[in-house]
Every structure is written in structure tokens, then in C-alpha cells.
Design a protein around this motif. Structure first.
Motif, mmCIF file in Angstrom:
data_model
loop_
_atom_site.group_PDB
_atom_site.id
_atom_site.type_symbol
_atom_site.label_atom_id
_atom_site.label_comp_id
_atom_site.label_asym_id
_atom_site.label_seq_id
_atom_site.Cartn_x
_atom_site.Cartn_y
_atom_site.Cartn_z
ATOM 1 N N THR A 1 0.846 -1.209 0.000
ATOM 2 C CA THR A 1 0.000 0.000 0.000
ATOM 3 C C THR A 1 0.882 1.260 0.000
ATOM 4 O O THR A 1 0.441 2.322 -0.434
ATOM 5 C CB THR A 1 -0.957 0.025 1.208
ATOM 6 N N ALA B 1 4.010 -7.957 -1.688
ATOM 7 C CA ALA B 1 5.397 -7.610 -1.363
ATOM 8 C C ALA B 1 5.396 -6.552 -0.255
ATOM 9 O O ALA B 1 5.984 -5.474 -0.396
ATOM 10 C CB ALA B 1 6.125 -7.105 -2.603
ATOM 11 N N GLY B 2 4.706 -6.875 0.856
ATOM 12 C CA GLY B 2 4.646 -5.941 1.988
ATOM 13 C C GLY B 2 6.046 -5.706 2.537
ATOM 14 O O GLY B 2 6.823 -6.654 2.668
ATOM 15 N N ARG B 3 6.360 -4.440 2.816
ATOM 16 C CA ARG B 3 7.711 -4.105 3.287
ATOM 17 C C ARG B 3 7.715 -3.740 4.760
ATOM 18 O O ARG B 3 6.832 -3.023 5.231
ATOM 19 C CB ARG B 3 8.249 -2.880 2.531
ATOM 20 N N GLY C 1 2.954 3.998 6.466
ATOM 21 C CA GLY C 1 2.470 2.635 6.194
ATOM 22 C C GLY C 1 2.241 1.906 7.510
ATOM 23 O O GLY C 1 3.135 1.842 8.350
#
Ligand code: BTN
Length: 289
Positions: free
Chosen positions: A27, A52-54, A165
Motif C-alpha cells: 500500500t 510484497a509488503g515491506r 504505512g
């Protein structure tokens, strides 16, 4: 996610735009697209699943479908100093407040406890739970992490674009083996399913109000008392670590944060040191918290 329930955020003018996609890489990437196009107002991006959440320090952020809150808020603060660190701390405060409000409504906490200093919190009843902050920005319930925050900035010279985030583990009923030691979901901590929409609305309303006040005052002084009362390591021993620095005086005692967001730690001689955001990792004597 029931988007109708999130409409109060745009309806009440808390944010100007709500973006939703079922599946995205992250997001933060989703909202960065509109920031790059110069979108001048507050906007929120949400999704059901991130592929691909960071996380911080280049880590992967596990973001399974349907169970968590994976969202990013776009803000445009005017003051340029201390933005990233202060806004990250404010996000932790907004999330902790919101979880504690929900816990209170569910009957898991009493109102005195939500603002009480952690050092004298006696959890004699198993039904008492509250959220606390592990400096700078992890939110902890029952000694484990329920939420992480990754704040990023793009500045084009005129506009500051801050992207906050936020990942909250809400309704997962199980965790990958390697995350179990440190992480937990709100459902696992409380044994109940949570309403994700209601939590999103609370968090964003609190964060926008906190950020407004921060802009007016210019530092974190209005929030020190509350942040420090929620600080899990306050008046406890902590171990400092960093890649290229040795800390022969470990452990230190954490005392609270400064109005610029640094963590104040005291060495064994009683001398205070300010630890700046991002430089050093802090953990409890016995492990993660
Ligand atoms: C951390 O504790 O390491 C920070 C985790 C931040 C995760 C959130 S989930 C929504 C947003 N999109 C991302 O890719 N990361 C943040």
C-alpha cells in the motif's frame, strides 16, 4: 473490507480520498503513485492482501488476505524538521490509543489502565490487556508485536509527501513458525474477532488530529506524558545494539522520550543519553520487549 464503513473518513473530511484494491504489492507503493502525481491532500490506501509488503530495514512484512489491516496514509506536513521520526511516533500513539479504546469497549481493560504508567500495571486478572509502545514504533499487546509502521517520504521541493504505512495483525488465527516468538494478532491475544473497519477509522482519526496538533506546536511536547505512560520499557533495563557501535555500559535504564522523539536512557552512573530514532535498536533485558 467493508468500504461503506470507511466512508465516514471522507464524509467527515478527515481525508479527501480513499483508494482500495484487493491485491497490491504494497500500500506504500499504491499511495506513492498518487503522491508522485502531486496529489495535494490527505489520502488513504488500503488493500486486502499485499504480495510484497515491506517492513523496516528491508524486511518482508507478512500480509495475508482478509485478516489484517494493511494501509498507508498520505500526509503533507509543512514543517520539514523531524518529520519522519515524529510522525512515526505519532502513528504508534494513534494506534495504541485506538487499540486501547477497543479493548476497553470489549471489557479487556479499565479506563485507569489505558493511561497508567506501565511500571505499576498489575495484570492480576487474565482479562486485563492493554496495548503499549516499544520505542520507537512497535505496538505491543501481551509482550508481542501486533503492529509495525514504515514511514517514507518523497519531497519534490514544494510538497512534503509523508507516507505512513501501517500493518496491524488483526484477525489471524495462526502465524508462521518464525514469527510466533515475537508476533501476535489482536484476535490471538483476545480470543475474539475484531472489526477491522472500526479500528481503521479510529486510527486514522487519531493520527490526523495528532498530526495537526504536532504541526501547530512544532514538536512532540503535547504528547510526551501520554507516550511515556504507554512506553513498555519505561524505568526498565534495556539493551542497546547497533551495527558499528559497541555499548560496553549495557544495560541502560529507559526513562522516556524527548520532545524531538529521542529515547532517554540512563547509564549505571545515572548519566542520561539521548538515543536518536533509527540509529540504535533497543530491546528488553530478557528478549524482544
Ligand atoms: C515494521 O515493523 O517493520 C514495519 C511494517 C510496516 C508494514 C506496513 S503494511 C502497510 C504498509 N505497506 C507496506 O509495504 N508496509 C507497510
Amino acid at each position: 473490507m467493508d468500504l461503506l464503513k470507511l466512508e465516514s473518513l471522507t464524509g467527515d473530511g478527515v481525508i479527501s480520498r480513499l483508494l482500495y484494491r484487493e491485491e497490491v504489492t504494497s500500500t506504500n507503493d499504491m499511495i506513492m503513485e498518487i503522491a508522485r502525481q502531486g496529489y495535494p491532500e490527505k489520502a488513504l490506501a488500503l488493500c486486502e492482501i499485499q504480495t510484497a509488503g515491506r517492513g523496516r530495514k528491508g524486511r518482508h512484512w507478512e500480509s495475508p488476505a482478509g485478516s489484517g489491516i494493511w494501509m498507508s496514509l498520505l500526509l503533507h506536513p509543512q514543517r520539514k524538521d523531524l518529520l519522519l521520526s515524529s510522525i512515526t511516533l505519532l502513528a504508534a500513539l494513534a494506534i495504541t490509543r485506538s487499540i486501547n479504546e477497543e479493548l476497553l469497549e470489549m471489557g479487556f481493560a479499565d479506563s485507569s489502565q489505558t493511561l497508567r504508567n506501565n511500571t505499576d500495571t498489575k495484570t492480576s486478572s487474565s482479562s486485563i490487556l492493554n496495548a503499549q509502545i516499544k520505542w520507537p514504533n512497535d505496538v505491543i499487546v501481551g509482550s508481542k508485536k501486533v503492529c509495525g509502521i514504515l514511514t517514507e517520504m518523497i519531497s519534490d521541493g514544494t510538497n512534503n509527501n509523508i507516507i505512513v504505512g501501517i500493518g496491524i495483525n488483526v484477525n489471524q488465527t495462526a502465524f508462521p513458525e518464525e514469527l510466533l516468538e515475537k508476533g501476535i494478532s489482536l484476535a490471538m491475544a483476545t480470543g475474539r474477532q475484531w472489526n477491522r473497519e472500526s479500528l481503521v477509522v479510529r486510527v486514522i482519526k487519531h493520527l490526523v488530529l495528532l498530526e495537526d496538533e504536532f504541526e501547530n506546536v512544532g514538536d512532540l511536547s503535547p504528547f510526551l506524558e501520554e507516550y511515556n505512560s504507554l512506553l513498555i520499557s519505561k524505568d526498565k533495563e534495556v539493551v542497546l545494539t547497533a551495527d558499528n557501535i559497541d555499548f560496553p555500559d549495557n544495560p541502560y535504564t529507559a526513562r522516556g522520550i524527548t520532545k524531538t522523539g529521542a529515547l532517554i536512557v540512563e547509564d549505571k552512573m545515572g548519566k542520561s543519553h539521548d538515543i536518536s530514532f533509527g540509529e540504535v535498536s533497543v530491546r528488553g533485558l530478557l528478549g524482544y520487549v
